[in-house]
Design a protein around this motif. Structure first.
Motif, PDB file in Angstrom:
ATOM      1  N   ILE A  84      -1.892  12.111  -5.942  1.00  0.00           N
ATOM      2  CA  ILE A  84      -1.568  12.453  -7.329  1.00  0.00           C
ATOM      3  C   ILE A  84      -2.846  12.322  -8.150  1.00  0.00           C
ATOM      4  N   GLU A  85      -3.170  13.377  -8.891  1.00  0.00           N
ATOM      5  CA  GLU A  85      -4.391  13.398  -9.691  1.00  0.00           C
ATOM      6  C   GLU A  85      -4.228  12.665 -11.013  1.00  0.00           C
ATOM      7  N   ARG A  86      -3.031  12.720 -11.563  1.00  0.00           N
ATOM      8  CA  ARG A  86      -2.758  12.085 -12.853  1.00  0.00           C
ATOM      9  C   ARG A  86      -1.290  11.699 -12.908  1.00  0.00           C
ATOM     10  N   LEU A  87      -1.026  10.523 -13.479  1.00  0.00           N
ATOM     11  CA  LEU A  87       0.330   9.982 -13.541  1.00  0.00           C
ATOM     12  C   LEU A  87       0.491   9.333 -14.908  1.00  0.00           C
ATOM     13  N   ASP A  88       1.647   9.490 -15.533  1.00  0.00           N
ATOM     14  CA  ASP A  88       1.868   8.841 -16.825  1.00  0.00           C
ATOM     15  C   ASP A  88       3.215   8.114 -16.826  1.00  0.00           C
ATOM     16  N   ILE A  89       3.605   7.619 -17.977  1.00  0.00           N
ATOM     17  CA  ILE A  89       4.810   6.806 -18.069  1.00  0.00           C
ATOM     18  C   ILE A  89       6.062   7.620 -17.746  1.00  0.00           C
ATOM     19  N   ALA A  90       6.050   8.923 -17.995  1.00  0.00           N
ATOM     20  CA  ALA A  90       7.193   9.768 -17.617  1.00  0.00           C
ATOM     21  C   ALA A  90       7.383   9.737 -16.102  1.00  0.00           C
ATOM     22  N   ALA A  91       6.281   9.726 -15.358  1.00  0.00           N
ATOM     23  CA  ALA A  91       6.359   9.643 -13.892  1.00  0.00           C
ATOM     24  C   ALA A  91       6.935   8.300 -13.466  1.00  0.00           C
ATOM     25  N   VAL A  92       6.529   7.235 -14.148  1.00  0.00           N
ATOM     26  CA  VAL A  92       7.052   5.909 -13.823  1.00  0.00           C
ATOM     27  C   VAL A  92       8.562   5.884 -14.059  1.00  0.00           C
ATOM     28  N   LEU A 130       6.320   2.658  -2.649  1.00  0.00           N
ATOM     29  CA  LEU A 130       5.295   3.601  -3.068  1.00  0.00           C
ATOM     30  C   LEU A 130       3.979   3.310  -2.366  1.00  0.00           C
ATOM     31  N   LEU A 131       3.378   4.346  -1.833  1.00  0.00           N
ATOM     32  CA  LEU A 131       2.026   4.265  -1.289  1.00  0.00           C
ATOM     33  C   LEU A 131       1.125   4.831  -2.378  1.00  0.00           C
ATOM     34  N   THR A 132       0.188   4.025  -2.853  1.00  0.00           N
ATOM     35  CA  THR A 132      -0.583   4.419  -4.035  1.00  0.00           C
ATOM     36  C   THR A 132      -2.065   4.134  -3.863  1.00  0.00           C
ATOM     37  N   THR A 133      -2.818   4.657  -4.798  1.00  0.00           N
ATOM     38  CA  THR A 133      -4.214   4.270  -4.909  1.00  0.00           C
ATOM     39  C   THR A 133      -4.260   2.898  -5.573  1.00  0.00           C
ATOM     40  N   ASP A 134      -5.409   2.255  -5.521  1.00  0.00           N
ATOM     41  CA  ASP A 134      -5.547   0.944  -6.152  1.00  0.00           C
ATOM     42  C   ASP A 134      -5.285   1.003  -7.657  1.00  0.00           C
ATOM     43  N   SER A 135      -5.756   2.066  -8.319  1.00  0.00           N
ATOM     44  CA  SER A 135      -5.574   2.145  -9.773  1.00  0.00           C
ATOM     45  C   SER A 135      -4.103   2.312 -10.148  1.00  0.00           C
ATOM     46  N   VAL A 136      -3.354   3.096  -9.383  1.00  0.00           N
ATOM     47  CA  VAL A 136      -1.918   3.249  -9.651  1.00  0.00           C
ATOM     48  C   VAL A 136      -1.189   1.951  -9.326  1.00  0.00           C
ATOM     49  N   ALA A 137      -1.575   1.294  -8.255  1.00  0.00           N
ATOM     50  CA  ALA A 137      -0.964  -0.005  -7.914  1.00  0.00           C
ATOM     51  C   ALA A 137      -1.185  -1.003  -9.044  1.00  0.00           C
ATOM     52  N   LEU A 176      -1.633  -0.310 -12.226  1.00  0.00           N
ATOM     53  CA  LEU A 176      -0.780   0.105 -13.337  1.00  0.00           C
ATOM     54  C   LEU A 176       0.652  -0.371 -13.114  1.00  0.00           C
ATOM     55  N   LEU A 177       1.191  -0.117 -11.933  1.00  0.00           N
ATOM     56  CA  LEU A 177       2.573  -0.517 -11.645  1.00  0.00           C
ATOM     57  C   LEU A 177       2.739  -2.025 -11.706  1.00  0.00           C
ATOM     58  N   ARG A 178       1.766  -2.753 -11.178  1.00  0.00           N
ATOM     59  CA  ARG A 178       1.844  -4.223 -11.244  1.00  0.00           C
ATOM     60  C   ARG A 178       1.777  -4.720 -12.682  1.00  0.00           C
ATOM     61  N   ASP A 230       5.790  -4.677  -9.201  1.00  0.00           N
ATOM     62  CA  ASP A 230       5.175  -5.063  -7.926  1.00  0.00           C
ATOM     63  C   ASP A 230       6.051  -4.715  -6.734  1.00  0.00           C
ATOM     64  N   ARG A 231       7.366  -4.819  -6.921  1.00  0.00           N
ATOM     65  CA  ARG A 231       8.300  -4.607  -5.812  1.00  0.00           C
ATOM     66  C   ARG A 231       8.211  -3.204  -5.225  1.00  0.00           C
ATOM     67  N   LEU A 232       7.681  -2.266  -5.986  1.00  0.00           N
ATOM     68  CA  LEU A 232       7.601  -0.884  -5.514  1.00  0.00           C
ATOM     69  C   LEU A 232       6.333  -0.577  -4.735  1.00  0.00           C
ATOM     70  N   VAL A 233       5.310  -1.409  -4.877  1.00  0.00           N
ATOM     71  CA  VAL A 233       3.996  -1.105  -4.306  1.00  0.00           C
ATOM     72  C   VAL A 233       3.931  -1.614  -2.869  1.00  0.00           C
ATOM     73  N   ALA A 234       3.602  -0.702  -1.963  1.00  0.00           N
ATOM     74  CA  ALA A 234       3.504  -1.036  -0.536  1.00  0.00           C
ATOM     75  C   ALA A 234       2.211  -1.779  -0.246  1.00  0.00           C
ATOM     76  N   LEU A 235       2.224  -2.417   0.895  1.00  0.00           N
ATOM     77  CA  LEU A 235       0.986  -2.962   1.439  1.00  0.00           C
ATOM     78  C   LEU A 235       0.071  -1.786   1.764  1.00  0.00           C
ATOM     79  N   PRO A 236      -1.206  -2.039   2.000  1.00  0.00           N
ATOM     80  CA  PRO A 236      -2.086  -0.933   2.401  1.00  0.00           C
ATOM     81  C   PRO A 236      -1.508  -0.217   3.621  1.00  0.00           C
ATOM     82  N   PRO A 237      -1.715   1.112   3.727  1.00  0.00           N
ATOM     83  CA  PRO A 237      -1.104   1.884   4.820  1.00  0.00           C
ATOM     84  C   PRO A 237      -1.331   1.310   6.204  1.00  0.00           C
TER      85      PRO A 237
END
Length: 105
Positions: free
Chosen positions: A52-60, A79-86, A88-90, A95-102
């Motif tokens: 995902i190139e860009r994500l905002d609160i609507a996506a959350v 969710l499998l995410t980049t560090d920056s998205v992780a 944001l979510l945290r 936190d419960r949605l963010v996966a461990l590294p792949p």
């Protein structure tokens, strides 16, 4: 442009989202996820946001609605995410949605 690819096993559905996931794409994203809903009625769902190139609160909000639907069926969303998205979510207490590294999956 937003793209969704779906892969399924007996235990889980994996959604790979690519492109932008912002207020402007939410209607399209919601329609795609609704069409894929039967796949997650009996499976846990991994959603890969790493392309995902860009994500905002609507996506959350959309992701939280997906999580609620899954939870109502006794399933989980990861969710499998980049560090920056992780980060944001945290910061939003999700936190419960963010996966461990792949490599840990």
């Amino acid at each position: 442009m937003l793209r969704l690819e779906v892969a399924c096993t007996a235990e889980r559905a994996t959604f790979l989202l690519q492109g932008r996931l912002t207020l402007y794409e939410i209607r399209h994203a919601h329609g795609m996820l609704r069409a894929a809903a039967p796949l997650v009625e009996t499976r846990d769902c991994y959603t890969d946001l790493r392309q995902i190139e860009r994500l905002d609160i609507a996506a959350v909000q959309l992701l939280l609605a997906l999580e609620r639907q899954l939870r109502d069926n006794g399933r989980t969303l990861t969710l499998l995410t980049t560090d920056s998205v992780a980060m944001l979510l945290r910061s939003l207490g999700l936190d419960r949605l963010v996966a461990l590294p792949p490599e840990a999956l």
